[in-house]
Design a protein around this motif. Sequence first.
Motif, PDB file in Angstrom:
ATOM      1  N   HIS A  20      97.789  13.762  11.410  1.00  0.00           N
ATOM      2  CA  HIS A  20      97.278  14.314  10.141  1.00  0.00           C
ATOM      3  C   HIS A  20      98.187  15.440   9.631  1.00  0.00           C
ATOM      4  N   HIS A  70     100.571  14.954  20.968  1.00  0.00           N
ATOM      5  CA  HIS A  70      99.291  14.581  20.341  1.00  0.00           C
ATOM      6  C   HIS A  70      98.747  13.262  20.905  1.00  0.00           C
ATOM      7  N   HIS A  88      91.083  19.848  13.079  1.00  0.00           N
ATOM      8  CA  HIS A  88      90.707  19.177  11.830  1.00  0.00           C
ATOM      9  C   HIS A  88      89.997  20.085  10.832  1.00  0.00           C
ATOM     10  N   HIS A 123      89.942  12.145  20.351  1.00  0.00           N
ATOM     11  CA  HIS A 123      88.740  12.983  20.179  1.00  0.00           C
ATOM     12  C   HIS A 123      87.707  12.718  21.279  1.00  0.00           C
ATOM     13  N   HIS A 133      94.060  13.404  20.064  1.00  0.00           N
ATOM     14  CA  HIS A 133      94.147  12.225  19.204  1.00  0.00           C
ATOM     15  C   HIS A 133      92.917  11.305  19.253  1.00  0.00           C
ATOM     16  N   ASP A 190      92.685  18.716  18.197  1.00  0.00           N
ATOM     17  CA  ASP A 190      92.087  18.117  16.998  1.00  0.00           C
ATOM     18  C   ASP A 190      91.054  19.034  16.325  1.00  0.00           C
ATOM     19  N   ASP A 246      96.924  18.042  15.026  1.00  0.00           N
ATOM     20  CA  ASP A 246      95.841  17.832  14.060  1.00  0.00           C
ATOM     21  C   ASP A 246      95.010  19.096  13.854  1.00  0.00           C
TER      22      ASP A 246
HETATM   23 ZN    ZN Z   1      92.587  13.869  15.196  1.00  0.00          ZN
END
Ligand code: ZN
Length: 246
Positions: free
Chosen positions: A63, A115, A10, A151, A149, A8, A36
């Motif tokens: 995402h 994920h 991001h 976090h 996923h 993640d 992500d």
């Molecule tokens: Zn995420």
Amino acid sequence: MRIGILGDIHANAEALRAVVDALQRERVDTWVQVGDIVGYGPEPSVCIDIVRELGCIVCLGNHDQAVIGELDTAYFNNFARAAIHWTAPRLRPQDLEFLRSLKHVVRQPPFTVVHGTLHLPEQFGYVISAVEALDSLDHQDTRLCFVGHSHVPAIYLRRDAAPNEIHMVTHSEAEISYRGFDRVLINVGSVGQPRDEDPRAAYGLVDTDLEIACVKRVHYDIAGVQRKIRAAGLPEVLADRLALGV
Ligand code: ZN
């Protein structure tokens, strides 16, 4: 084999660079990214370039799937949806092509990368307790599995002889031996948007010879990425939450 695991990201390039620097000092020879790469943050293309340059083994996150137009954004909260709509038109053709090439599950013994969960990979369920870990572990046919996923980092361990007995490690940082365990499920936490009230970037490290699994943390320039989020016109809350780790 020493595996560095990025979860993640991001689109937070500050956090990603800090994690990559930390892992490079750990003599990693295999890089994994659990999905992500994009969404929420201000530098999606920079992060995709870094992941590709590292030669990461990558799976598809929700995402990532939304920005390529293959997942309905009605599924996302307002801030996540706003970030998807900010991100999609800013991606380069090579970014879109790369994200379109990703699969929900990548199985590469001795590990699998997904994920959300292995029992419902396309529905992006969360592994947040032993209940979901049990379902995912039932579908895990490699010794190791790396997920993201939520976090929130956590490590789940199980012996085949006692399939209903899950050992859980849920600290924000941990180093454990998995010797004697047949199945290990590691949620590596989030590089770019931690949600366990520890704002430091999270990452995973596994040594398959020593049979050691770690969740580690590293400080990064949070104020720097907050400035970029605000300058980009992304929702203010996406900057604020990084300082709190929520
Ligand atoms: Zn995420």
